[in-house]
Design an enzyme around this catalytic site. Sequence first.
Site, PDB file in Angstrom:
ATOM      1  N   GLY A 145      -2.968  -1.420   3.064  1.00 45.21           N
ATOM      2  CA  GLY A 145      -3.398  -0.075   2.691  1.00 45.21           C
ATOM      3  C   GLY A 145      -4.386   0.457   3.706  1.00 45.21           C
ATOM      4  N   CYS A 146      -4.559   1.771   3.717  1.00 44.65           N
ATOM      5  CA  CYS A 146      -5.443   2.370   4.722  1.00 44.65           C
ATOM      6  C   CYS A 146      -6.889   1.954   4.509  1.00 44.65           C
ATOM      7  CB  CYS A 146      -5.283   3.891   4.729  1.00 44.65           C
ATOM      8  SG  CYS A 146      -5.562   4.689   3.130  1.00 44.65           S
TER       9      CYS A 146
END
Lengths: 337, 337, 337, 337
Positions: C150-151
Amino acid sequence: MSCVADTRVLVAGGSGYAGALAARLIDRHPAFELSAVTSRSDAGKPLSELYPHHRVDAVLEELDIERHGDVPAAIVAYPHGAAAPVAAALRERGTRVVDLSADFRLRDQPTYERWYGEHGAPRLFGTGVYGLPEVYGSQIASANLVANPGCYPTATLLALAPLARSGTIEDVVVDAKSGVSGAGRAPSAKTHFVAIDENVVPYGVGAHRHMPEIDQELAVFGAPVTTTFTAHLMPLDQGELVSCYVTTSEPWSQDRVDEAYGAWAEGQPFVDVVASPPGVRDVRDSNVCAIHARADARTGKVFVFAAIDNLWKGAASQAVQNLNLMFGHPETLGIEP
Amino acid sequence: MSCVADTRVLVAGGSGYAGALAARLIDRHPAFELSAVTSRSDAGKPLSELYPHHRVDAVLEELDIERHGDVPAAIVAYPHGAAAPVAAALRERGTRVVDLSADFRLRDQPTYERWYGEHGAPRLFGTGVYGLPEVYGSQIASANLVANPGCYPTATLLALAPLARSGTIEDVVVDAKSGVSGAGRAPSAKTHFVAIDENVVPYGVGAHRHMPEIDQELAVFGAPVTTTFTAHLMPLDQGELVSCYVTTSEPWSQDRVDEAYGAWAEGQPFVDVVASPPGVRDVRDSNVCAIHARADARTGKVFVFAAIDNLWKGAASQAVQNLNLMFGHPETLGIEP
Amino acid sequence: MSCVADTRVLVAGGSGYAGALAARLIDRHPAFELSAVTSRSDAGKPLSELYPHHRVDAVLEELDIERHGDVPAAIVAYPHGAAAPVAAALRERGTRVVDLSADFRLRDQPTYERWYGEHGAPRLFGTGVYGLPEVYGSQIASANLVANPGCYPTATLLALAPLARSGTIEDVVVDAKSGVSGAGRAPSAKTHFVAIDENVVPYGVGAHRHMPEIDQELAVFGAPVTTTFTAHLMPLDQGELVSCYVTTSEPWSQDRVDEAYGAWAEGQPFVDVVASPPGVRDVRDSNVCAIHARADARTGKVFVFAAIDNLWKGAASQAVQNLNLMFGHPETLGIEP
Amino acid sequence: MSCVADTRVLVAGGSGYAGALAARLIDRHPAFELSAVTSRSDAGKPLSELYPHHRVDAVLEELDIERHGDVPAAIVAYPHGAAAPVAAALRERGTRVVDLSADFRLRDQPTYERWYGEHGAPRLFGTGVYGLPEVYGSQIASANLVANPGCYPTATLLALAPLARSGTIEDVVVDAKSGVSGAGRAPSAKTHFVAIDENVVPYGVGAHRHMPEIDQELAVFGAPVTTTFTAHLMPLDQGELVSCYVTTSEPWSQDRVDEAYGAWAEGQPFVDVVASPPGVRDVRDSNVCAIHARADARTGKVFVFAAIDNLWKGAASQAVQNLNLMFGHPETLGIEP
């Protein structure tokens, strides 16, 4: 990994937005090599301190013509007036120059002086080739001094060329909108975030320096008009849109419009004729000019909208496009659309 | 249309964002009258030239204590250090002062000097009342010199008061986000539109001048902590959000949180305890502080988010709230939520 | 111009921001070739209609595993839950997959189910390699299924790795700020321009799906903590900043911080340890994570700020970085910093 | 605190931007009282949930003409087509109506039908007074049905009135720029933050519904022209600028321009003729239209720039201005500039 040595290119004036971007484009270019980047105001600082996102590993230097001028090519990104002497000094050493200022764009010296004041290298006045590759490509290829067009003229001329060449333009209104990078890097009340944010404001009304440049070229194309031109500052960084409203001496059908613009874009890698009005986001960080033209039955006018990135096609990447032509490279090398 | 003459109020330092807004709020206030607006940098200009949207019909004047000081009240919006002498001169003439600078906020002179340098009116040091009306309302009512809190302390203290008063704060991390008006009107590389747009950047890390002010007041409330505080600049004009992560010495249930914050907001016209985390838009152009507090079962911490308009509750409208109290008016007069 | 045929790569789910960017990066990549781009919602449309600025000449197609799955590699950009079956079908045909969803990031199935619901391909659960190349590079090289992080975890883990590995993290607060592209392309009240503009607002408070992912990896590194994590939406497009406030079990000097972060960045082409807190503009449109770490003497904490482009290093370009490793190319090929 | 009971005003359609603002303005108005706010889509929700910053304490209700219609006045903020039946039902009960839609603006029914389709209350067609108070003030005072002008026509007509009345307009190009609130609250691909941010894009080219409205009124003023009109969407919330380029049948000197515009603004509390081109920030959150007109010697044209707040003077506050006139109050009551 080229088989021959890359051509060394100096960027003189690398602390402004356009010069810094030019340095980055040269730095990444497969056939050019960045010889040095100079700056009057920030010599001694790493370029990456001013522009971290460009990731160019160079320290800004004070320009020393003896030391820096010994290169085949240079991009000069100095303010109007200050650019001419630098270009002249480089030309004396044989360096081929793309100049980003207005100093060599105009062909009529009194006009230049009226808009910009005294010229900094009168002997060179009028010797530059106007650096709009879509129009002057072959002359640029053999030029030693290329005057990179202003950002508004670039978009406007690419938008209007087919109409102008038809000889049918009677009157043209150009309403231009630009991001703030067009106003340059110097901090001022006008470029303060709070002054721009949630705002849109006309500027330079009736007196924008790009007007004589637009008129000069339209006349060459075949449209000797006095262009109505107004620029507006908008709350965004890069990007420029010109909305052109053209009165013609005879009616244009949509078919004729499509044909003329189709022919105009043909073979031009950076002219995109698009099916609906472009937004400036569509061309961000690219050398592309996106153009939408339509015959408006209701008013009888022809509307043309053209979007460019003012720092790219409006300045730095167009300079690289010119250098590509000057050094015999494919026009798109290093600035692929 | 009041039966008695309005109280005349001087705004000293009206060319900055907070001073100009203070002038507008006084100008529209039903019980105050704007006597004059002064400016060191822009004397002679109409205020409406600098701030067209404020629509205040006044010309900025050079401050002349003899001429301007003969008023019952003044708001001083000078930079830190420069404010104290002006406040002192006004106090000598009997004018009651709300000072927007940090010059009278701190109670410990060595602390002041460490963060701000020499004080401009040492005899007055420590004589101001800290102008957070939700806490010091009764003292403000009778004060002659009120030190309007900083914007970050305003939001942070309103956010943390109930926890601090419980004596259970062990550690607190405050991550603050502010619009660019908080950085002031002076153009600089940091406030250039292009530097702020599409960006977010921490600033003053580990050394923000609002830290001692926050710690001072939290200690008074009952929480003698060293606050971890970091500010960030965001691409918007007005607005400030503090996100507070509080470690407590004993667990807080959501019920206890709700009860404490409900009691805290009770009777406070400008404290809104809200059911979900507020955005800064919710309080734009208002004197309201919107607060959301929740016990986080996962980490055992209490999270508190508070939003204010940094120019309003964080500066100018809070000054008017203070003046309202000082002159016996309803707290909300002229700045109704 | 490579001497060998380029590896064909399918992008499944190309109408979202990350998938579309992945298609562009593959399309321009010197060693990969874009075999097809699929979309559930926009099949039949040219990708350039949705994303003119990407200038990818491909028409979105309905996914047909028989037809599209016959490729050595695929990037899957489907929503959580929907991604797993697609990845499974591709794996069955031998295609090596980089999956952008959360479906293969977590190692504990009950945790996955608590946050995301039922898993779409339980037989594959736990078989993916966590695609953070700076940590799992050698495992990625031989992996057939890579779970792109995920970012927020990407930025947070790159920021905290050196501290976590030291075993001295006692508590950590992560305050994250993201541009709106992180919220996806689906129009909603929350992503309407007017809701975001001039605003900043916390979201997913106490319940963000990236929390278990962060905790899982920090524990692997040596920091078995429950991370305090809050995300905020900001008025910008691409970019993400995590501000981390770390309480350590023993004091860290600045020297120790510098040494640990210097060692961490060593040899990592995409980890930039910088001398002052980075802004998200510094890394826009790049695969770089810029990190600034400092020992804060006042609070005794260590502060770490890390900026990435959420669509690039936080999604699409990190997927390409993983593919580079999987196919034996230089890690930076096609995504040079 | 008025001596007589306030006039009760219904706001029908309060979930959109303009209706919600109208509700707030009525709620704060010294002579009006908000009787109810209705909504088709959000009935049951507190208005403050949709618009926290308006701080209006009302719950949106399903419109029930029996229950809600028993009021002296109503503002109808329904979409075009849906507004007419509601206005008709209110008129039948004797309620005086200000309608924000286009349903009663046009005087020619075939023209209405061409642009908007079938009319929702044909018996009332053409019975409304065009609610531009600066032009139709006395008729508005006695009207029972007022058609609040569109935002672009408001700015354009206020900008061009003096020229149109002179009978010398030969051709006019209007290039309009609007903030996103003008596109309404419904989420769509076009109003997604990411689509608007860092963009500017023409829309409704050659087919904007405000064109017949502008032409209708200009003809009444004395300028029977076909206006060239193009709107552009800009990355800001509230605000609208029209840039008008006027070709006249005889030359206008700057003196004549100044005289005509001075006379036009005389006695108009909301028309500000300003010395330099206005920005939209100058009029934000106000009922003011700021106008700058100049004779351009270079082209022989007259340029007029006018800025309004599209939600205020372009919609909600102009509705209140109309209500003020209809109920015998000072034109500026509750919406003081």
